[in-house]
Design an enzyme around this catalytic site. Structure first.
Site, mmCIF file in Angstrom:
data_model
loop_
_atom_site.group_PDB
_atom_site.id
_atom_site.type_symbol
_atom_site.label_atom_id
_atom_site.label_comp_id
_atom_site.label_asym_id
_atom_site.label_seq_id
_atom_site.Cartn_x
_atom_site.Cartn_y
_atom_site.Cartn_z
ATOM 1 N N PHE A 94 0.661 -1.206 -0.281
ATOM 2 C CA PHE A 94 -0.078 0.020 0.021
ATOM 3 C C PHE A 94 0.879 1.129 0.112
ATOM 4 C CE2 PHE A 94 -3.764 2.056 1.845
ATOM 5 C CZ PHE A 94 -4.489 2.367 0.861
ATOM 6 N N LYS B 64 13.133 -5.016 -16.536
ATOM 7 C CA LYS B 64 12.344 -4.677 -17.639
ATOM 8 C C LYS B 64 12.742 -5.472 -18.936
ATOM 9 C CE LYS B 64 10.888 -0.627 -15.312
ATOM 10 N NZ LYS B 64 11.330 0.567 -14.836
ATOM 11 N N ASP C 148 17.281 -1.738 -12.585
ATOM 12 C CA ASP C 148 16.127 -1.569 -12.872
ATOM 13 C C ASP C 148 15.727 -1.869 -14.254
ATOM 14 O OD1 ASP C 148 13.378 -0.467 -12.308
ATOM 15 O OD2 ASP C 148 13.985 0.932 -13.768
ATOM 16 N N GLU D 52 16.938 7.397 -5.378
ATOM 17 C CA GLU D 52 16.871 7.076 -4.051
ATOM 18 C C GLU D 52 18.144 7.581 -3.533
ATOM 19 O OE1 GLU D 52 14.608 3.561 -2.929
ATOM 20 O OE2 GLU D 52 14.530 3.206 -5.210
ATOM 21 N N GLY E 15 5.438 7.141 -11.872
ATOM 22 C CA GLY E 15 4.323 7.956 -11.375
ATOM 23 C C GLY E 15 3.207 7.202 -10.912
ATOM 24 N N LYS F 299 7.785 -5.889 -10.480
ATOM 25 C CA LYS F 299 8.580 -6.540 -11.293
ATOM 26 C C LYS F 299 9.075 -8.026 -11.164
ATOM 27 C CE LYS F 299 11.209 -2.725 -11.488
ATOM 28 N NZ LYS F 299 10.399 -1.739 -10.870
ATOM 29 N N VAL G 156 6.371 -2.387 -16.821
ATOM 30 C CA VAL G 156 7.193 -1.818 -17.715
ATOM 31 C C VAL G 156 6.716 -0.506 -18.301
ATOM 32 C CG1 VAL G 156 8.449 -1.734 -20.106
ATOM 33 C CG2 VAL G 156 7.925 -4.029 -18.464
#
Lengths: 338, 338
Positions: free
Chosen positions: B8, B222, B218, B207, B320, B123, B150
């Site tokens: 969450f 993908k 990352d 980060e 986003g 992912k 992705v």
């Protein structure tokens, strides 16, 4: 499923090529039971035409060259063929007529009335008669596919219609005509408008009478299709402000280049505060930071503005026999199977 | 349908916002019957949780703040919640663990075993366990959605998986990480790598420990997802050559700019002549004519090469909260209705 193919130009012939290719890859392909042209004959056989023979025949210039066979019917006109054909799918690929959409609109109506699914590469019926055709397709519970009408097989319609169906499209703009984009790209390299047009004609990108492209009529037809199918509009030709590129000079192009801008012929649709759609076709000066500014040559592009996703841009082929045939194939695959 | 939501954070909270927005627009929305977090509590109510109260509670920092109610169960752990929940859809949105994908993979398996449809923004399960999860979903006749993994809601997966299903994807390359693309874009404006990284951290794009982004992990996740879901691969982390951007200097950027090129961190997959997939993550020098070269800031992009359509490029948000929540919503809408 049996297919009836209306029109047998580059798109129809490429579709036959695509089917032969898919067959050689091991796919089960549909039967083509009928093919009709305006001046090059027509063929119908209830158990299907031979695709390789069909290709050979049309390359002679007339379907008369297709070999004789028991049960073969020749020279039924378009409407008669629709009335007799035992087909589940009607593919309309005759030439776009933006004045009244005929005879394609009548063909499309008749095919839906007879219970066929309708797939069209012809822009006329969708640009001019989408609300009525959609209603008829819904009444008859038949599929209505028109991916080929905008950006050929680049899935501008599928994305707007289905992929984004959980969001709202608030605006659309794009480069929907490869001929004018090619001319403007050549002018960036220093050619005059006349020289660039001639180059486009020599490459087969522009026709002897380039009016439909350079005065924005082709882009306008796509704007109508996008507004009425993806944004709920009910616009007609007269509702779209239209300006082409024939007045743009080398000096205009040079001036914008000095400002890091490029001329692009854009089709655009936005929603006014009162909910009405505002649609236009006009050359616009785009900053080089705009994704559409970098779309060069005969490539097409569409940018959707959405409420939940922001802007999404799709760039790809806007024309071409195989790319357009792919759109017909993709629509065919999307027909709901019982 | 009833939804069980695992995790969450921003994505889960944005999904609740999206549901409230859709409800206010008059749509029928699904019930959220359970929400589970690792450290901020969990809630379950068979007849559904109140979305506005859920939002209020999580903003206090713990789901304990959700009001008491008859039938409400608190603090079931993730696996226990999956076992008891009367839900038809499981949404996994916990943090990606690229080492072993846990505990998300176990959650996904358990939810499918219990007959729930699976939608994941995480992912890990798709990058590391897609073949097994897909087989399980097929055995159970349940939907497996992973659009969010992705390019967030930009429909990179849907297009590759369904829109292009009549064609073959022969290669994929793209910009799949907004953080590194933002850093490289800032370096184009003269910042050093360290300055650009700091700017990204200040804006929340990177980060405190930026390793996962800047070293290409990352992007690698993908690439694995795209190779294994859209191109039939069965690749693992060790199969993907990986190089990040932390070694790129301002001088490297300046040199390429002088040659009209830009550095971009690309993920790419191509098919070798023997049919094997070759996948890599590495900075590449792109000519300004390449559509991917103009993708700046946190925007993402994917170019598919296809046999019938040539190259198609899709540009849009790569991250986003709301864009990712839209992907969950789009997947939810794609679940086949009985």
């Amino acid at each position: 499923m049996n297919i009836l193919l209306m029109g047998f130009g580059i798109v129809g012939q490429s579709f036959i090529e695509l089917l032969l290719q898919k067959q050689s890859e091991g796919f089960a392909i549909p039967r083509i039971v009928g093919v009709s042209t305006l001046r090059r004959g027509s063929l119908y056989h209830a158990t299907g035409l031979d695709l390789a023979e069909l290709r050979r025949a049309i390359l002679t210039g007339h379907l008369d060259a297709y070999p004789e066979e028991a049960g073969l019917k020749r020279d039924l006109n378009g409407m008669a063929l629709i009335e007799v054909a035992q087909a589940q799918v009607f593919i309309e690929s005759t030439y776009t007529n933006l004045r009244d959409g005929q005879p394609a609109i009548d063909y499309c109506r008749a095919a839906l009335e007879r219970g066929m699914h309708l797939i069209t590469a012809n822009k006329g019926p969708i640009a001019l008669a989408y609300p009525a055709l959609r209603t008829l397709a819904e009444q008859k519970n038949r599929y209505l596919g028109f991916e080929a009408t905008v950006m050929s097989g680049t899935p501008a319609i599928e994305i707007g219609l289905n992929t984004f169906r959980g969001a709202h499209i608030t605006a659309i703009r794009g480069i929907f005509n490869g001929t004018t984009n090619y001319i403007l790209t050549q002018m960036e390299s220093g050619l005059s408008y006349t020289e660039a047009l001639r180059a486009a004609q020599e490459l087969g990108y522009a026709e002897a009478d380039p009016t439909a492209d350079v005065e924005g009529w082709d882009t306008l037809s796509k704007v109508l299709i996008l507004a009425n199918t993806l944004m709920g509009g009910n616009l007609t030709v007269a509702d779209v402000a239209r300006r082409g590129i024939s007045h743009i000079t080398g000096q205009d192009v040079d001036e914008e280049r000095a400002n890091n801008r490029r001329w692009k012929l854009l089709g655009s649709i936005e929603r006014a505060e009162d909910g009405q759609l505002i649609a236009r076709v006009e050359p616009q000066r785009l900053s080089l930071e705009d994704p559409l500014a970098m779309v060069s040559g005969i490539t097409n592009a569409i940018s959707y503005s959405t409420d939940l996703l922001g802007d999404v841009t799709l760039i790809g082929a806007g024309a071409g026999g195989m790319a357009t045939a792919f759109a017909l194939w993709a629509d065919y695959l999307r027909i709901p199977r019982p």
